[in-house]
Design a protein around this motif. Structure first.
Motif, PDB file in Angstrom:
ATOM      1  N   ASP A  58      -7.616   0.032   8.014  1.00 38.64           N
ATOM      2  CA  ASP A  58      -7.661  -1.369   8.442  1.00 38.64           C
ATOM      3  C   ASP A  58      -8.957  -1.709   9.187  1.00 38.64           C
ATOM      4  OD1 ASP A  58      -5.155  -1.684   7.371  1.00 38.64           O
ATOM      5  OD2 ASP A  58      -4.094  -1.353   9.256  1.00 38.64           O
ATOM      6  N   GLN A  59      -9.491  -2.877   8.913  1.00 37.51           N
ATOM      7  CA  GLN A  59     -10.696  -3.377   9.583  1.00 37.51           C
ATOM      8  C   GLN A  59     -10.478  -4.845   9.893  1.00 37.51           C
ATOM      9  OE1 GLN A  59     -13.748  -1.951  10.102  1.00 37.51           O
ATOM     10  NE2 GLN A  59     -13.743  -0.107   8.831  1.00 37.51           N
ATOM     11  N   TRP A  60     -10.937  -5.278  11.053  1.00 33.39           N
ATOM     12  CA  TRP A  60     -10.874  -6.721  11.340  1.00 33.39           C
ATOM     13  C   TRP A  60     -12.044  -7.444  10.689  1.00 33.39           C
ATOM     14  CZ3 TRP A  60      -6.762  -9.138  12.721  1.00 33.39           C
ATOM     15  CH2 TRP A  60      -5.840  -8.571  13.603  1.00 33.39           C
ATOM     16  N   TRP A  61     -11.748  -8.545  10.050  1.00 35.47           N
ATOM     17  CA  TRP A  61     -12.773  -9.414   9.446  1.00 35.47           C
ATOM     18  C   TRP A  61     -13.830  -9.780  10.492  1.00 35.47           C
ATOM     19  CZ3 TRP A  61     -13.325 -12.232   4.647  1.00 35.47           C
ATOM     20  CH2 TRP A  61     -14.180 -13.327   4.698  1.00 35.47           C
ATOM     21  N   HIS A  62     -13.379 -10.253  11.672  1.00 37.73           N
ATOM     22  CA  HIS A  62     -14.357 -10.760  12.649  1.00 37.73           C
ATOM     23  C   HIS A  62     -15.268  -9.646  13.182  1.00 37.73           C
ATOM     24  CE1 HIS A  62     -10.648 -10.002  15.064  1.00 37.73           C
ATOM     25  NE2 HIS A  62     -11.500  -9.376  15.840  1.00 37.73           N
ATOM     26  N   ASN A  63     -14.735  -8.429  13.274  1.00 34.24           N
ATOM     27  CA  ASN A  63     -15.567  -7.327  13.778  1.00 34.24           C
ATOM     28  C   ASN A  63     -16.721  -7.024  12.846  1.00 34.24           C
ATOM     29  OD1 ASN A  63     -14.148  -6.896  16.040  1.00 34.24           O
ATOM     30  ND2 ASN A  63     -13.047  -5.071  15.333  1.00 34.24           N
TER      31      ASN A  63
ATOM     32  N   ILE B  29       0.851  -1.205   0.000  1.00 33.98           N
ATOM     33  CA  ILE B  29       0.000   0.000   0.000  1.00 33.98           C
ATOM     34  C   ILE B  29       0.887   1.256   0.000  1.00 33.98           C
ATOM     35  CG2 ILE B  29      -1.783   1.291   1.290  1.00 33.98           C
ATOM     36  CD1 ILE B  29      -3.098  -1.265   0.719  1.00 33.98           C
ATOM     37  N   ALA B  30       1.987   1.161   0.743  1.00 34.63           N
ATOM     38  CA  ALA B  30       2.899   2.309   0.831  1.00 34.63           C
ATOM     39  C   ALA B  30       3.575   2.587  -0.517  1.00 34.63           C
ATOM     40  CB  ALA B  30       3.943   2.057   1.907  1.00 34.63           C
ATOM     41  N   LEU B  31       3.498   1.619  -1.424  1.00 33.28           N
ATOM     42  CA  LEU B  31       4.086   1.821  -2.751  1.00 33.28           C
ATOM     43  C   LEU B  31       3.126   2.562  -3.689  1.00 33.28           C
ATOM     44  CD1 LEU B  31       5.813  -1.666  -3.103  1.00 33.28           C
ATOM     45  CD2 LEU B  31       6.977   0.538  -2.961  1.00 33.28           C
ATOM     46  N   GLY B  32       2.093   3.129  -3.121  1.00 36.14           N
ATOM     47  CA  GLY B  32       1.226   3.994  -3.924  1.00 36.14           C
ATOM     48  C   GLY B  32      -0.036   3.348  -4.456  1.00 36.14           C
ATOM     49  N   CYS B  33      -0.605   2.412  -3.704  1.00 28.63           N
ATOM     50  CA  CYS B  33      -1.867   1.800  -4.144  1.00 28.63           C
ATOM     51  C   CYS B  33      -3.018   2.684  -3.674  1.00 28.63           C
ATOM     52  CB  CYS B  33      -2.016   0.401  -3.572  1.00 28.63           C
ATOM     53  SG  CYS B  33      -0.720  -0.715  -4.080  1.00 28.63           S
ATOM     54  N   SER B  34      -3.184   3.804  -4.350  1.00 24.93           N
ATOM     55  CA  SER B  34      -4.124   4.808  -3.837  1.00 24.93           C
ATOM     56  C   SER B  34      -5.584   4.404  -3.993  1.00 24.93           C
ATOM     57  CB  SER B  34      -3.870   6.136  -4.546  1.00 24.93           C
ATOM     58  OG  SER B  34      -3.907   5.905  -5.935  1.00 24.93           O
ATOM     59  N   SER B  35      -5.846   3.376  -4.803  1.00 23.01           N
ATOM     60  CA  SER B  35      -7.249   2.962  -4.975  1.00 23.01           C
ATOM     61  C   SER B  35      -7.793   2.219  -3.757  1.00 23.01           C
ATOM     62  CB  SER B  35      -7.358   2.062  -6.216  1.00 23.01           C
ATOM     63  OG  SER B  35      -6.521   0.929  -6.068  1.00 23.01           O
ATOM     64  N   VAL B  36      -6.898   1.724  -2.902  1.00 27.53           N
ATOM     65  CA  VAL B  36      -7.351   0.875  -1.790  1.00 27.53           C
ATOM     66  C   VAL B  36      -7.957   1.721  -0.677  1.00 27.53           C
ATOM     67  CG1 VAL B  36      -6.637  -0.800  -0.023  1.00 27.53           C
ATOM     68  CG2 VAL B  36      -5.651  -0.901  -2.323  1.00 27.53           C
ATOM     69  N   GLU B  37      -9.244   1.456  -0.383  1.00 24.86           N
ATOM     70  CA  GLU B  37      -9.921   2.186   0.691  1.00 24.86           C
ATOM     71  C   GLU B  37      -9.920   1.400   1.989  1.00 24.86           C
ATOM     72  OE1 GLU B  37     -13.809   3.106  -0.853  1.00 24.86           O
ATOM     73  OE2 GLU B  37     -12.956   4.339  -2.461  1.00 24.86           O
ATOM     74  N   THR B  38      -9.927   0.071   1.875  1.00 29.12           N
ATOM     75  CA  THR B  38     -10.008  -0.765   3.071  1.00 29.12           C
ATOM     76  C   THR B  38      -9.070  -1.961   2.961  1.00 29.12           C
ATOM     77  OG1 THR B  38     -12.383  -0.301   3.039  1.00 29.12           O
ATOM     78  CG2 THR B  38     -11.642  -1.975   4.605  1.00 29.12           C
ATOM     79  N   VAL B  39      -8.424  -2.282   4.068  1.00 29.89           N
ATOM     80  CA  VAL B  39      -7.713  -3.557   4.180  1.00 29.89           C
ATOM     81  C   VAL B  39      -8.459  -4.357   5.236  1.00 29.89           C
ATOM     82  CG1 VAL B  39      -5.550  -4.710   4.798  1.00 29.89           C
ATOM     83  CG2 VAL B  39      -5.493  -2.554   3.517  1.00 29.89           C
ATOM     84  N   LEU B  40      -9.049  -5.460   4.799  1.00 34.90           N
ATOM     85  CA  LEU B  40      -9.851  -6.280   5.711  1.00 34.90           C
ATOM     86  C   LEU B  40      -8.964  -7.438   6.172  1.00 34.90           C
ATOM     87  CD1 LEU B  40     -12.732  -6.697   6.856  1.00 34.90           C
ATOM     88  CD2 LEU B  40     -13.289  -7.949   4.768  1.00 34.90           C
ATOM     89  N   VAL B  41      -8.751  -7.509   7.486  1.00 32.27           N
ATOM     90  CA  VAL B  41      -7.739  -8.434   7.993  1.00 32.27           C
ATOM     91  C   VAL B  41      -8.382  -9.592   8.750  1.00 32.27           C
ATOM     92  CG1 VAL B  41      -5.602  -8.631   9.326  1.00 32.27           C
ATOM     93  CG2 VAL B  41      -6.229  -6.430   8.304  1.00 32.27           C
ATOM     94  N   HIS B  42      -8.090 -10.788   8.290  1.00 28.48           N
ATOM     95  CA  HIS B  42      -8.561 -11.974   8.997  1.00 28.48           C
ATOM     96  C   HIS B  42      -7.515 -12.380  10.026  1.00 28.48           C
ATOM     97  CE1 HIS B  42      -8.730 -16.440   9.396  1.00 28.48           C
ATOM     98  NE2 HIS B  42      -9.903 -16.066   9.827  1.00 28.48           N
ATOM     99  N   LYS B  43      -7.960 -12.537  11.276  1.00 30.12           N
ATOM    100  CA  LYS B  43      -7.004 -12.928  12.322  1.00 30.12           C
ATOM    101  C   LYS B  43      -6.782 -14.434  12.222  1.00 30.12           C
ATOM    102  CE  LYS B  43      -6.786 -10.912  16.485  1.00 30.12           C
ATOM    103  NZ  LYS B  43      -7.181 -10.549  17.850  1.00 30.12           N
TER     104      LYS B  43
END
Ligand code: PRX
Length: 634
Positions: A219-224, A192-206
């Motif tokens: 960032d958002q947690w999948w389980h939440n 993302i830090a390499l300039g992926c400006s289209s990304v609005e959300t990173v959904l993270v599965h624990k």
């Protein structure tokens, strides 16, 4: 359900009919699915553009076919068996009803997070159930998934996210592979830090838990978010030709391209081929060991099996953990009936000794399959004897990311098998061999370039964002033909044997790699002036990567230099692209127009220097001798 062929006579007559009346044949198969609205036209095609449409005007949702339509008759049957990396951890099972609910919840979560029909969602995940659930959730709401194999580097991931302008990335916190715990979220952060400006959300599965860097803004947690959704979600009506997914694959030039598959034809063909190639019967347990990051996982772990109402296994781990018996232990534990893997895995396990396979009861197996690269004779026989106990036909299935489904294969207990031969075309598939001038080779016992002369439902429609590239790569070489990039041989009885790529694509452990891609990565090293990469025969990997490198300043420690080059490649592409051998050279054999003569380099890498052909016309004929002298043996 589509037709399941059960005898040789039937295969022969069905094949003939499928060629004579392709539209009637595929319409009859498509009729057996659930369509929200029937199609207007079965097929429209023009390979010149290319423009191929199957079942246009038809409305469907592939998840209604993979899930909803099974609920009444087999809602309580297991759809997915998830086998964890560590055999001592708990197996998870999802019935069709549970999977349906899980997919609907995830689909609702995607909607809450602003994902709409047509948006692209990137997956960078291990083989956990949430990957299959997430992919199906996209399909449920008409979002386009782009799964990136979690072994790729942040740079490679960023390229793919940018190319498809993904609005979301779904990942895990960490992955487990054998004894290793691999950071995943941090790779996504880096991408993302390499300039992926289209990304609005990173959904993270624990997946494992553990410390990760968290950015409240994206960032958002999948389980939440997934767990609180309702388990119903209407299936978005999709046109048969709407995009289902993008999957990046390497070609001979430039960056990997996004192969585009659409909803209707892909569904019909993957289901049809799954049922026939594996002869799946009600109640069977089927296992494909691929990763969902590749086409094999898309078509033959997720879509084909689920649409056919099959029980499909997803395995999180690796074949050698805790030991080289793991595959066979899983087959025994879940009483697997159809097993589908890659020659690389077979060769690697064969090398570990027979005791690992002999320790388990494999009597449940009925069909064993191979995919991704040519299977050598020794591995074929070992697979046949040790795994299949000479009673399970081997289906050596030839196909590609672009073909969406299996194209050439034996049908178990229907057609015969022959070591190293993918054998016969599937119904509806019209392979031809062409010579380099594009003339068709009609006789048998001949070799040529493998092409397909008629469309099939699951073929690629375009390469994402660059239709010209699709045309030039696959449809420009030979008029009115799809060109596969493979060479093949046809024996006296019409069986096909795939010889391998005729372009600058190499196949390392069944992973497809462009030589130009690896060269570009190597050239990122500050001391590299130029490089040339070729494949060479490798006992386990099928092909290894051999790199010839010209440096700017003399290298004082070659070992350190090689490690640095490998590190650059790992950073640019991923560990799977690291060269096995790096030879420092003072020049590369070139034609007078400056083109690198890879043919010569391939021969030197393979230690086949007897017949290099005429080198006198080269720009720099003297260089050949010095490259041969410096060849790396081990
Ligand atoms: O060269 C062929 C080889 O793998 C290439 C396709 O790679 P990919 O798109 O990554 O898809 C792999 C899984 C479907 C082909 O062009 N290949 C695939 N299957 C076989 C094979 N080579 C020989 N025998 C096969 N059965």
């Amino acid at each position: 359900m589509p037709l399941q062929i059960s005898s040789l006579e039937e295969y022969q007559s069905v094949y003939q009919q499928s060629i004579r009346e392709p539209e009637a044949f595929w319409a009859a198969q498509a009729e057996t699915f659930y369509w929200q609205k029937k199609w207007d036209k079965v097929l429209e095609w023009d390979f010149k553009k290319p423009d191929v449409k199957w079942f246009s005007g038809g409305k469907l949702n592939i998840t209604e076919n993979c899930l909803d339509r099974h609920l009444e008759s087999k809602g309580d049957q297991t759809a997915i068996i998830w086998e964890p990396n560590d055999p001592n951890e708990t197996v998870k099972k999802y019935t069709f009803r549970e999977l349906h609910a899980a997919v609907c919840k995830a689909a609702n979560a995607l909607k809450v997070l602003g994902i709409e029909k047509g948006d692209r969602v990137c997956f960078y995940m291990p083989m956990v159930p949430e990957l299959a659930i997430g992919v199906l959730a996209c399909a449920r709401i008409g979002a386009v998934h782009s799964v990136v194999f979690a072994g790729f580097s942040a740079n490679a991931l960023a390229d793919r996210i940018k190319d498809a302008t993904c609005k979301m990335v779904i990942c895990s916190d960490f992955n487990k592979r054998g004894q290793k715990v691999i950071p995943v979220k941090s790779v996504v952060d880096e991408a993302i830090a390499l300039g992926c400006s289209s990304v609005e959300t990173v959904l993270v599965h624990k997946n494992t838990g553990g410390d990760i860097v968290w950015d409240e803004k994206i960032d958002q947690w999948w389980h939440n978010i997934v767990d609180i959704q309702t388990p119903q979600c209407p299936a978005e009506p999709m046109d048969a030709e709407d995009m289902l997914f993008i999957l990046y694959t390497s070609g001979s030039t430039g960056k990997p391209k996004g192969v585009v598959h659409t909803c209707g034809g892909y569904m019909v063909y993957t289901t049809f081929s799954f049922k026939n190639v594996f002869q799946y019967k009600e109640g069977d347990v089927y296992w494909c060991t691929a990763d969902i990051g590749w086409i094999t996982g898309h078509s033959y772990i997720v879509y084909g099996p689920l649409s056919a109402g099959a029980t499909t296994i997803m395995f999180e781990g690796v074949p050698t953990f805790p030991d080289a018996g793991r595959f066979w232990q899983i087959c025994d534990k879940h009483k697997v009936n159809q097993f589908y893997t890659a020659p690389t895995a077979i060769r690697a396990l064969m090398a570990k000794g027979d005791e690992f396979v002999d320790a388990y009861d494999l009597s449940s197996l009925k069909v064993i399959g191979s995919v991704g690269e040519p299977i050598n004779e020794e591995a074929w026989h070992w697979y046949n004897e040790k795994v299949g106990k000479k009673r399970c036909p081997i289906v050596d299935t030839w196909w590609q990311t672009e073909t969406g489904g299996i194209m050439i294969t034996p049908l178990p207990n229907i057609t015969d098998t022959k070591p190293c031969y993918a054998a016969y075309p599937m119904p509806g598939i019209q392979p031809v061999l062409l010579d380099s001038d594009g003339n068709e080779i009609t006789e048998n016992e001949a070799e040529g370039l493998l092409c397909v002369r008629f469309p099939w439902p699951s073929m690629l429609r375009t390469t994402y964002g660059d239709h010209e590239r699709c045309k030039n790569t696959y449809f420009a070489a030979f008029e009115n033909h799809y060109f596969t990039g493979d060479g093949a041989r046809r024996d006296a009885d019409g069986r096909y044997r795939i010889i391998g790529r005729v372009d600058d694509v190499i196949n390392v452990s069944g992973h497809r790699m462009g030589t130009a891609e690896v060269e570009n990565a190597i050239n990122e090293h500050s001391n590299v002036v130029e490089s040339a990469v070729v494949g060479y025969p490798h006992a386990i990997k099928g092909q290894g990567i051999y790199a010839y490198v010209i440096v700017n300043e003399t290298v004082s420690d070659e070992t350190v230099f090689r490690t640095e080059v490998c590190e650059v490649v790992r950073r640019e592409i991923g560990a799977i692209a690291k060269p096995d051998k790096i030879q420092l050279v003072s020049g590369l054999p070139k034609t007078r127009s400056g083109k690198i003569m890879r043919r010569i380099l391939r021969k030197i890498a393979a230690n086949d220097t007897e017949n290099l052909g005429d080198v006198s016309t080269l720009l720099n004929p003297d260089i050949v001798e010095s490259v041969i002298e410096g060849r790396l043996k081990e």
